[in-house]
Every structure is written in C-alpha cells, then in structure tokens.
Scaffold this active site. Structure first.
Site, PDB file in Angstrom:
ATOM      1  N   HIS A  66       0.894  -1.178  -0.148  1.00 53.70           N
ATOM      2  CA  HIS A  66       0.145   0.034   0.156  1.00 53.70           C
ATOM      3  C   HIS A  66       0.816   1.198  -0.126  1.00 53.70           C
ATOM      4  CE1 HIS A  66      -3.996  -1.710   1.648  1.00 53.70           C
ATOM      5  NE2 HIS A  66      -3.563  -2.301   0.546  1.00 53.70           N
ATOM      6  N   TYR A  98      -9.612   4.756   2.106  1.00 56.57           N
ATOM      7  CA  TYR A  98     -10.336   3.627   2.913  1.00 56.57           C
ATOM      8  C   TYR A  98     -11.877   3.871   3.049  1.00 56.57           C
ATOM      9  CZ  TYR A  98      -6.049   1.244   4.143  1.00 56.57           C
ATOM     10  OH  TYR A  98      -4.868   0.586   4.168  1.00 56.57           O
ATOM     11  N   GLU A 130       0.698   1.725   7.934  1.00 61.97           N
ATOM     12  CA  GLU A 130       1.200   2.522   7.027  1.00 61.97           C
ATOM     13  C   GLU A 130       1.871   3.795   7.324  1.00 61.97           C
ATOM     14  OE1 GLU A 130      -2.216   2.519   4.419  1.00 61.97           O
ATOM     15  OE2 GLU A 130      -2.054   0.350   4.344  1.00 61.97           O
ATOM     16  N   GLY A 158      12.131 -18.662 -12.801  1.00 59.79           N
ATOM     17  CA  GLY A 158      12.097 -17.642 -13.714  1.00 59.79           C
ATOM     18  C   GLY A 158      12.467 -16.255 -13.437  1.00 59.79           C
ATOM     19  N   VAL A 160       5.693 -13.103  -3.540  1.00 62.29           N
ATOM     20  CA  VAL A 160       4.626 -12.844  -4.936  1.00 62.29           C
ATOM     21  C   VAL A 160       4.501 -11.896  -5.571  1.00 62.29           C
ATOM     22  CG1 VAL A 160       2.155 -13.710  -5.180  1.00 62.29           C
ATOM     23  CG2 VAL A 160       3.072 -14.276  -3.019  1.00 62.29           C
TER      24      VAL A 160
END
Length: 400
Positions: A85, A95, A137, A272, A390
């Site tokens: 974020h 939000y 955050e 990869g 990921v």
C-alpha cells in the site's frame, strides 16, 4: 477487537464468502471504478483485466473472516499489504471509498441475506482492519522517511539485456550516486504514463547488493497468454527506456528479506524472474565475504531464460559455502546436464540435499511456490522457516 455482537455474523459469513466472494469483489471493483475513475491510476489494471486482483481480494476477505482472531496467521499477510500500500500510494482518504463500495457490493450480491445486522458487523470488521492498516502504513512511511506514495526521479545509467525477454536497468541519482540503502530482497515501485494517458505503478525487486553504486531492477516483458493480457508496464519499459532516460521510482519496500548475519543455513528456491530478489541477497552476502551455508536452487525453461547468470557465477567465486542447483524443464540440444545445468525437469527438492535447520525463501510463479511449499512441509520443514515473495496478487492459499 471485534465486538461480541458482531462476531457471530462474521463467523457465519465464512461459507457465504467462500461461495460468493468472487462475485462480490467483481461487483466492488466495477462500482468503485465507475464512481471514481481516477483510481484506475492507483490499481493494477492488468490484474483487473486478467481477473487476478478480483480473485485475490475475494480470498483475502475470506481469509480475514476465517482468521479474524488468529493474529499469528494474519500478521505476515498484513505486513505484506502494508508495504504494498505504501509503495503504490494508498492514503487514509482511500479507505472510506473502498469501505463504501465493498459493503455496497456485499448488499447487492447477497440481496435479502445481507441483513442490517450483517452489514453492521462487516462495517465494524472493515474499520478495525482499516484502522490497523492506516496506523501501520503511517509508521512505515515515517520509518522510511518517505511520504505515502512518494516518487523521485532517477537516471537510467545503463541498460543490460539479460535474455530475449528480460532486461536489467541500472538506476542512479541525477548526481550519479547510489539512490540509497535497502534490505536485500526488497522492491521499488516504478511509475509510468502509458500511451492512453493511464498512470500505472509496478513493483520490481532490486536485484543487486545494497553496497553497489546503483540500484538495479531486472524486468521481464510479460507476454499475453490465455489467462492474462500482456504486461503493460514491463513491455513499455522494454520498448521505450534507454540509458540516459529518467524514471519515477519509490523508496524500497517489502518484508521479503533475510538477515545477512544469521548463522542458520539459507535455502533460496526460485523460478523464472523470481531469481531477482535472491540475487540481491546472494550479492549482498558476497560483498560481505560471508561464509554462510547457502543452497541456491533455480528453475527455468532452459538456459537462455536464466537472468543474471554471470552475476551468480561471480558471486559463487566470493562465497565458499554456496551450492548452486539449476533445473531446466526443457534443456536445449547444446546444453549438457552437469555442466550447463544440474537436473532436467521441473524443480524437485527430493533431488537436493537440504541443510538442517535452514531458513527457506521462495520466489516465482504461484503454482511453483505452492508446489515447493507443500513439498518442504511434507519434508518436515516448519512453516515458520518458510518465506515467500509473490509477484502480483497473493492467492493466500496458506490461510484458506
């Protein structure tokens, strides 16, 4: 903490979300973008087109409901979301918009089943989560001395073609120096304006050591296939960026890192372009003259698909306890097992000698990581020793 009045409704939502979650998230994104088209600049529209983002959000909402009292399970997931974020520029003002359209989507999809009590429970649960994310955050932004979503202009000092589909970009400050410190394994966001005027940010792992006089990102031009469109930003970078150009880049973020002083052995499993954060770690260890026991196992279609190969070869000369194992799924005719690569076929950890009490880091396509994760767990590796990065939306399969 969720109130006692709301808890039964959240618990009862778990099977409902399993069945209707994807319909809810599809409706959510459609209604939000219709009301706020400017948010298309904030969200990855490639993942929207492929449906990956809708599926990821559906699994995230379900995982949150199923694990709402399990801080140990949710903690690492929330940490990853916080870094993402901040890197893309989510601010507290977003939000209320997300909450309004998410609750609206739940109402519209569930119809009469979305009772006022159920919606009130989800409103409470959403704002508990939102409040936690907003605070985390803000702390991360303060810790990195970078405002939420901030970008700065860096110079492309050099461009190096690694393979037919992968290019490394070397970034410096306008004065020619390193853009700053980072932890090996972290990523930066790169912002570009596409020909249609859409602004998009993508995250790319830093692929060199923090000690280098530059930052390096190594980008694969993502081709279209039956599951997804071609990568908008990666292909734009390949087609347009040359030495001397400038790019808008964020501060480094990401929690996929390893301690360079850790005494435990380290196992790096990649496939990869997932090799990129692993190379940053190896390069950093090499720069320190580390004697740590390291197993670096990489899977690729064949040799011409392996990026950063010469950099790995150099790092191996600096790391006396580094073992490298390569798996080529379809080796080319001129490649010879034992010389150009270690094993033919897909990565199979049963063919490797795994060090005892090691930390394991995984990076690559989601199916690759799911396979290796299961294999390592079956081999007795504790879940707390397994970490993964990921590229793109996370399926959160380990929580479902």
């Amino acid at each position: 903490m969720l109130s006692a009045a709301s808890r039964p409704y959240i618990d009862a939502s778990v099977p409902v979300l399993r069945e209707h979650g994807l319909a809810i998230t599809r409706h959510f994104y459609a209604s939000m973008f219709e009301a706020h088209p400017e948010l298309r600049n904030l969200f990855n529209m490639g993942n929207q087109a492929s449906g990956a983002q809708q599926q990821s959000l559906a699994s995230a909402v379900f995982a949150y409901a199923a694990n709402i009292d399990n801080a140990a399970a949710l903690g690492p997931v929330l940490e990853r979301i916080v870094h993402k974020h901040v890197s893309v520029g989510i601010t507290p003002s977003h939000y209320p918009i997300v909450g309004r359209h998410l609750l609206g989507a739940i109402k519209d999809v569930l119809g009469d089943a979305a009772t006022p009590a159920l919606i009130a429970a989800w409103d409470e649960a959403y704002w508990l989560l939102a409040g936690e994310l907003i605070a985390a955050e803000a702390r991360l932004s303060e810790r990195t001395h970078s405002p939420l979503g901030a970008l700065r202009e860096l110079v492309v000092a050099d461009v190096d073609r690694e393979t037919d589909h992968i290019v490394s970009y070397y970034l410096t400050t306008p004065e020619g120096g390193s853009p700053g410190e980072f932890s090996p394994g972290q990523y930066v966001s790169v912002s570009v304006t596409l020909p249609d005027g859409l602004q998009q940010r993508r995250q790319y792992s830093l692929s060199d050591a923090p000690q280098a006089a530059h930052w390096r990102i190594t980008v694969k031009a993502e081709a279209a296939d039956e599951t997804k469109p071609a990568g908008q930003v990666s292909n734009w970078l390949h087609a347009n960026v040359k030495a001397g150009d400038r790019l808008l880049v964020s501060a480094p973020y990401g929690e996929f890192t390893t301690s360079l002083d850790e005494a435990r052995p380290l196992v790096l499993l990649s496939a990869g372009v997932g090799i990129t954060p692993m190379m940053s770690m190896v390069a950093a260890l090499a720069a320190k003259g580390s004697r740590r026991e390291i197993l670096f196992a990489h899977a690729a279609r064949h040799g011409s698909h392996v990026a950063l190969r010469r950099h790995l070869t150099f790092a191996a000369t600096q790391l006396p306890n580094l073992r490298v194992a390569t798996f080529f799924e379809t080796p080319q005719s001129h490649e010879r097992e034992g010389a150009d690569y270690s094993y033919a076929g897909r990565m199979d950890i049963s063919r490797l000698t795994l060090p005892a009490n090691a930390d394991y880091l995984l990076c690559g396509p989601v199916p690759f990581m799911q396979t290796q994760w299961r294999a390592l767990r079956d081999a007795g590796v504790p879940a707390e020793r397994l970490h993964r990065e990921v590229f793109g939306p996370d399926a959160l399969d380990h929580l479902l």
